[in-house]
Design an enzyme around this catalytic site. Structure first.
Site, PDB file in Angstrom:
ATOM      1  N   SER A 290     -42.577 110.457  11.996  1.00 42.09           N
ATOM      2  CA  SER A 290     -43.773 109.529  12.632  1.00 42.09           C
ATOM      3  C   SER A 290     -44.439 110.388  13.733  1.00 42.09           C
ATOM      4  O   SER A 290     -44.940 111.343  13.765  1.00 42.09           O
ATOM      5  CB  SER A 290     -43.074 108.534  12.955  1.00 42.09           C
ATOM      6  OG  SER A 290     -44.212 107.386  13.214  1.00 42.09           O
TER       7      SER A 290
ATOM      8  N   ASP B  77     -47.249 104.225   2.911  1.00 39.60           N
ATOM      9  CA  ASP B  77     -46.613 104.064   4.422  1.00 39.60           C
ATOM     10  C   ASP B  77     -47.902 103.154   5.109  1.00 39.60           C
ATOM     11  O   ASP B  77     -49.013 103.395   4.837  1.00 39.60           O
ATOM     12  CB  ASP B  77     -46.676 105.352   4.891  1.00 39.60           C
ATOM     13  CG  ASP B  77     -45.955 105.688   6.332  1.00 39.60           C
ATOM     14  OD1 ASP B  77     -46.158 104.634   7.053  1.00 39.60           O
ATOM     15  OD2 ASP B  77     -45.113 106.730   6.481  1.00 39.60           O
TER      16      ASP B  77
ATOM     17  N   HIS C  57     -43.060 103.856   5.438  1.00 36.05           N
ATOM     18  CA  HIS C  57     -42.829 104.397   6.656  1.00 36.05           C
ATOM     19  C   HIS C  57     -41.129 104.512   6.740  1.00 36.05           C
ATOM     20  O   HIS C  57     -40.916 105.577   7.257  1.00 36.05           O
ATOM     21  CB  HIS C  57     -43.387 103.859   7.787  1.00 36.05           C
ATOM     22  CG  HIS C  57     -43.488 104.663   9.041  1.00 36.05           C
ATOM     23  ND1 HIS C  57     -44.237 105.570   9.168  1.00 36.05           N
ATOM     24  CD2 HIS C  57     -42.834 104.477  10.308  1.00 36.05           C
ATOM     25  CE1 HIS C  57     -44.187 106.259  10.314  1.00 36.05           C
ATOM     26  NE2 HIS C  57     -43.286 105.511  11.119  1.00 36.05           N
TER      27      HIS C  57
END
Length: 710
Positions: A562, A647, A682
């Protein structure tokens, strides 16, 4: 982009081999994305994006390209497929498949979760009166997940009469949860199915029929409206009770520990906070502001009896604790200091009991739990006895107890749950994560060292390795970090990591600026126009580890996810020669384009983290480090990039574009692999075993690079 408790702290380990010995087929042609130039212009500056079109999620050409990349990855890593399978079985074999959490008591029930052999998902249960009572299954995740490639229960809340439960579920991994209500006595699901709600942000009123929830914008994924719903009525008639008009604020909703209030919290990403309160016994009443928002003021509140405890950074960078009577919360002259500000201690958390205050603090990069006896006015810190660890206040729903539930873990100690008698000072270990396969913590060593980086700051490093691992530069090492949003990467335990430590790897966490390990200033010095400190710290830690013989450049690996994926992109642009291989998970790498597009989820709420590029000073600074904008014709390390088609935090096209551009620019013959989970977002796969397959892929990629294939 948005902060996540990313637990891709994978660790690796092995014997050394030269670059020429790495197993990587050369006969397989890498896919190439079509070049379709698009000129982007602002502030008189033009950028040409050849792969902008990859954001067309419904375009068959885009989907086919992602599938081609997946097929290419499978071909390249085919020689280590057996290793990947072995790693999966090895990691799975350490998990106690039939397991159960430590119960907690709330109201008349004991609540716990358990897993069954072969089950991917938790089963949420309770027992009335005592742990010897009959079990009531509230939610069976395995049954509820049937027919779905992805499934997640996003929390639940039981009504005051203990008969009903609100819960939320996501079957796409887009973090758009559907709100449901279940009768726990009859098992009946009510017809309401309210879509696009915020995870965990719901609360019952005391009447057992009125509930409140947050609605999200399906495009930006921002929670922006609070609705009141009456059970059994059409959700189309729900009453809007609050709307957040500033799209830079994130919202949450919960019931206070005292159960007296329903609380709406609005947070401007580390810059400003505002709470609104409603008496839960008056559901049709009006929410009132606890203290109006103002730039630079953050606060958290805990209600107890006739007052509130307030954790606040008002005239206190590292936060202090204050209290204020009900009805006087907007009058700061009525606020009374309980715990003063300390420049060397960050006040991170608190819990309130009838006779005790419990504080979660950070000092010198480590977490501490402080217990204050309000009757005797004495306090103490719990002693944990290890150089690198993480400890935190657990879930304690009862005010009227002298027993504190807390959690503890370290790089060598599995996750542990303790009860602590705050009067007698007696600790009771209730449960320690059981690691199967002959694990013995005494076979591993952890260290805490400090690297002095280029501007003179000392950055902490937590390390773990198997006893007997040589520190002469011959050991492979995986360096992990996150470094954004004030999220602290604490040195906790990972059973999957053992597969790598046992093969000779050292694992290192670099506690770089942008996190909050060393206090609030540590965060402030790693954001906005100081963001490059984050990248510089990571590179300088790498050089420290090489200089001090923990590893060498041909055996050093890096990993981040991330915002930590942004970190990976920045460090391989800055110092590619330091790393043999890099894993960038769901990486935020197209910083400028994303932060200019306010239709993308979370963008507006991130302006106080990265800056608003509509202002030239931030645009220029972002552009100077954005990984996608700074790809050059040069040699890069071996690289594995992962993403999820759905995501919600970092859109899949950022890593896809980055890989496409790297393919055309890099001058080396190293591996460049992209893996897109076509069914997840994600956090990757939702099942506890399916998630291990993704970790096994990452491990196999790195282990191959040091010569391990079996």
């Amino acid at each position: 982009m948005k902060q996540t408790c990313f637990t891709l702290i994978t660790t690796l380990t092995l014997y050394s081999m030269t670059q020429a010995q790495t197993l990587q087929p050369t006969s397989v042609a890498a896919p190439k994305a079509a070049v379709k130039p698009k000129v982007l212009e602002i502030h008189g500056d033009k950028r040409t994006d050849n792969y902008y079109y990859l954001n067309e999620r419904e375009n068959p050409e885009v989907i086919n390209y992602l599938k081609a990349e997946n097929a290419y990855l499978e071909q390249v890593l085919a020689p280590v497929k057996s290793l990947q399978d072995k790693l999966f079985e090895e990691m799975k074999g350490r998990i106690k498949q039939q397991d159960e959490s430590v119960p907690y008591k709330e109201g008349n029930y004991f609540y716990y979760t358990r897993y069954i052999t072969g089950g991917e998902y938790p089963i949420y249960c309770r027992k009335k009166g005592s742990l010897q009572g009959p079990e009531e299954v509230m939610f069976d995740g395995n049954e509820m997940a049937k027919g779905h490639n992805y499934y997640q229960i996003g929390g639940f809340e039981v009504s005051d009469n203990e008969e009903l439960a609100i819960f939320a579920e996501d079957t796409v991994s887009r973090r758009l949860f559907t709100l449901r209500v279940k009768n726990l006595k009859t098992g009946q699901l009510y017809p309401e199915a309210i879509p696009n709600t915020e995870v965990g942000s719901f609360a019952w009123a005391t009447d057992n029929k009125t509930l409140f929830y947050i609605k999200k914008d399906p495009q930006t994924l921002l929670g922006y409206q609070v609705y009141r719903h009456v059970l059994g009525t059409d959700a189309k008639n729900d009453v809007l009770v609050y709307e957040e008009e500033d799209n830079q604020f994130y919202m949450g909703l919960e019931r206070s520990k005292s159960k007296k209030y329903i609380m709406i919290g609005s947070d401007h990403n580390g810059v400003s906070t505002e709470y609104r309160l409603l008496n839960a016994s008056q559901p049709t009443g009006q929410f009132t502001v606890f203290l109006p928002r103002e730039k630079g003021h953050e606060y958290d509140i805990v209600h107890y009896k006739d007052k509130f405890y307030v954790r606040t950074n008002w005239k206190a960078e590292n936060f202090r604790l204050m209290e204020v009577p009900e009805g006087k919360t907007t009058d700061r002259t009525a606020w009374k200091e309980v715990i003063a500000h300390r420049p060397d201690v960050y006040l991170a958390d608190l819990d309130v009991f009838a006779n005790h205050l419990v504080l979660g603090e950070r000092k010198a990069g480590l977490t501490n739990i402080r217990v204050i006896n309000q009757k005797t006015k004495t306090d103490e810190y719990l002693d944990f006895g290890e150089p690198a660890y993480v400890a935190g206040i657990g879930y304690n729903p009862d005010f009227n107890t002298n027993v504190l539930r807390y959690g503890y873990s370290s790089l060598t100690t599995p996750s542990s749950t303790f009860d602590y008698n705050m009067d007698t000072k007696e600790k009771t270990l209730l449960k320690q994560q059981e690691v199967l396969g002959g694990f013995d913590k005494n076979n591993y060593v952890s260290e805490r060292v400090y690297a002095t980086v280029r501007d003179g700051v000392k950055v902490p490093i937590s390390l773990v390795y198997r006893k007997g691992t040589k520190k002469d530069g011959s050991a492979p090492l995986l360096q992990y970090s996150y470094g954004s949003y004030g999220y602290s990467t604490d040195p906790g335990f990972s059973s999957t990591r053992l597969s790598l430590l046992d093969r000779g790897f050292i694992f290192a966490i670099a506690h770089i600026r942008g996190g909050q390990e060393m206090g609030r200033r540590w965060y402030e010095d790693g954001k906005m126009l100081k963001k490059k400190n984050t990248f510089n710290d990571f590179v300088d830690v790498s050089e420290y580890l090489i200089k001090n013989k923990y590893t060498s450049a041909d055996k050093l690996f890096a990993m981040g996810g991330s915002a930590g994926g942004l970190l990976m992109g920045a460090i391989i642009n800055q110092a590619p020669q330091l790393y043999r291989g890099v894993v960038a998970a769901v990486p935020f790498v197209d910083v400028v384009t994303t932060m200019l597009d306010e239709s993308i989820p979370l963008t507006t709420g991130e302006f106080e983290e990265w800056g608003n590029p509509k202002q030239k000073v931030y645009y220029d600074y972002m552009k100077s480090y954005s990984p996608y904008d700074n790809v050059e014709k040069k040699a890069y390390p071996n690289l594995l990039v992962t993403t999820g088609l759905h995501d919600s935090q970092v859109q899949y096209w950022e890593p896809a574009k980055w890989v496409a551009k790297l393919r055309t620019m890099k001058t080396d013959n190293n591996q460049l692999l992209l893996h897109t989970n076509m069914e997840a977002g994600h956090g990757g796969a939702s099942g506890r075993f399916q998630a291990l397959k993704e970790i096994a892929l990452e491990y196999a990629f790195i282990l191959n690079l040091v010569g391990e294939r079996q």
